[in-house]
Design a protein around this motif. Sequence first.
Motif, PDB file in Angstrom:
ATOM      1  N   ARG A  13      -1.953   8.283  -3.189  1.00 33.30           N
ATOM      2  CA  ARG A  13      -2.881   7.271  -2.686  1.00 33.30           C
ATOM      3  C   ARG A  13      -4.316   7.630  -3.048  1.00 33.30           C
ATOM      4  O   ARG A  13      -5.155   6.751  -3.259  1.00 33.30           O
ATOM      5  N   TRP A  14      -4.602   8.930  -3.151  1.00 33.23           N
ATOM      6  CA  TRP A  14      -5.976   9.369  -3.359  1.00 33.23           C
ATOM      7  C   TRP A  14      -6.317   9.527  -4.831  1.00 33.23           C
ATOM      8  O   TRP A  14      -7.473   9.374  -5.218  1.00 33.23           O
ATOM      9  N   LYS A  60       0.831  -1.200   0.000  1.00 30.71           N
ATOM     10  CA  LYS A  60       0.000   0.000   0.000  1.00 30.71           C
ATOM     11  C   LYS A  60       0.870   1.257   0.000  1.00 30.71           C
ATOM     12  O   LYS A  60       1.990   1.251   0.502  1.00 30.71           O
ATOM     13  N   ARG A  61       0.319   2.299  -0.555  1.00 29.05           N
ATOM     14  CA  ARG A  61       0.962   3.601  -0.448  1.00 29.05           C
ATOM     15  C   ARG A  61       0.712   4.184   0.941  1.00 29.05           C
ATOM     16  O   ARG A  61      -0.247   3.812   1.619  1.00 29.05           O
ATOM     17  N   SER A  68       0.463   9.964   1.453  1.00 26.53           N
ATOM     18  CA  SER A  68       0.883  10.208   0.073  1.00 26.53           C
ATOM     19  C   SER A  68      -0.291  10.717  -0.759  1.00 26.53           C
ATOM     20  O   SER A  68      -1.363  10.099  -0.768  1.00 26.53           O
ATOM     21  N   LYS A  83      -4.835   3.023  -3.988  1.00 24.63           N
ATOM     22  CA  LYS A  83      -4.319   2.670  -2.666  1.00 24.63           C
ATOM     23  C   LYS A  83      -3.061   1.820  -2.751  1.00 24.63           C
ATOM     24  O   LYS A  83      -2.180   1.909  -1.889  1.00 24.63           O
ATOM     25  N   TYR A  84      -2.961   0.992  -3.812  1.00 23.60           N
ATOM     26  CA  TYR A  84      -1.840   0.061  -3.912  1.00 23.60           C
ATOM     27  C   TYR A  84      -0.792   0.605  -4.876  1.00 23.60           C
ATOM     28  O   TYR A  84      -1.112   1.093  -5.961  1.00 23.60           O
ATOM     29  N   ARG A  85       0.448   0.465  -4.481  1.00 22.97           N
ATOM     30  CA  ARG A  85       1.540   1.107  -5.210  1.00 22.97           C
ATOM     31  C   ARG A  85       1.812   0.448  -6.556  1.00 22.97           C
ATOM     32  O   ARG A  85       2.077   1.130  -7.552  1.00 22.97           O
TER      33      ARG A  85
END
Length: 296
Positions: A83-84, A75-76, A80, A88-90
């Motif tokens: 993230r928005w 996850k971010r 960060s 949510k996931y990097r």
Amino acid sequence: MLGNKPQNDLLTLAAQTQMSLAQMQQQATAQAAMSNASSHIEVPQVNFYPSRHSNPSKARRQDIKQAYRLLKPLKRSIFSPRRWWGGKYRYNTNTMRCVVDGCDVEYLLRMAGNIYEQVIDEETGQSLFDIYMKNPVTGENEAFIARENVTSGRKLKGTYCPEHLHLYHLLTKWLKEDEKEEEETNGTLKAKLRKGVSTVVVPISSIKKKDNTPPILVKYEPFFQMLKKDNIPVTHFANSATGANDLVMIVFDMRQFQAGNNSRLLFDALAMHQSQQQQQQNQIMPLPTQSNEGSM
């Protein structure tokens, strides 16, 4: 790292944990293959440490818990901004990137070969590529898609690198063993009986479909599979008395292929025609009646 450990160390480690020697060797193979690829590119290593608990059931549950933690997508940070607006996931970007470590799977396979094929399951003899990278229905190659909660939740866009996919494979086997053990010890059968579910022992021979294909025609099975895959009509003409197939006709119609889409219209039409013929054969013919034409 298991890939650098000698055979004696693997035997000792297998004796101290609930993982079998074959599973240790599989993980060592995956790590060794990834390590060999590291001379060309940077590859991550999965730091999984098997539980040494004396109780096999508790050791397996600890391994399951650790595997879930290691296989969750990265996850971010909650702080960060990406993230928005970026998710949510990097590493949830495409099917050729590992959702855990961001490994470029496409580049890895191009530089080091298909590492998924080098890790073989000790029970089935199939590789990770055969189990997870092929469609079970069509047999065509397709990427394995990771899930948000590892074994549940929505599907993501990414996949697992060879080491993480092998850990996922072990996790699924441990979950099955844990479920089987729970069903044997926690009175699941009584719960089923309370729900009105019972079991009946049925001989396998009674439910197995009998194959009446003559032995001389068995060698043509791959050919018929190709026909089925390409939607080529194969019509069976059954004997009205015995019900067995007397004639098998293969139809190649140019209209089916000239359209460019290889439609099943011809196949459906032949099937409907065959069904109508069988219905006509099954109809009872009316008895002849005496005609009084020409009588005085």
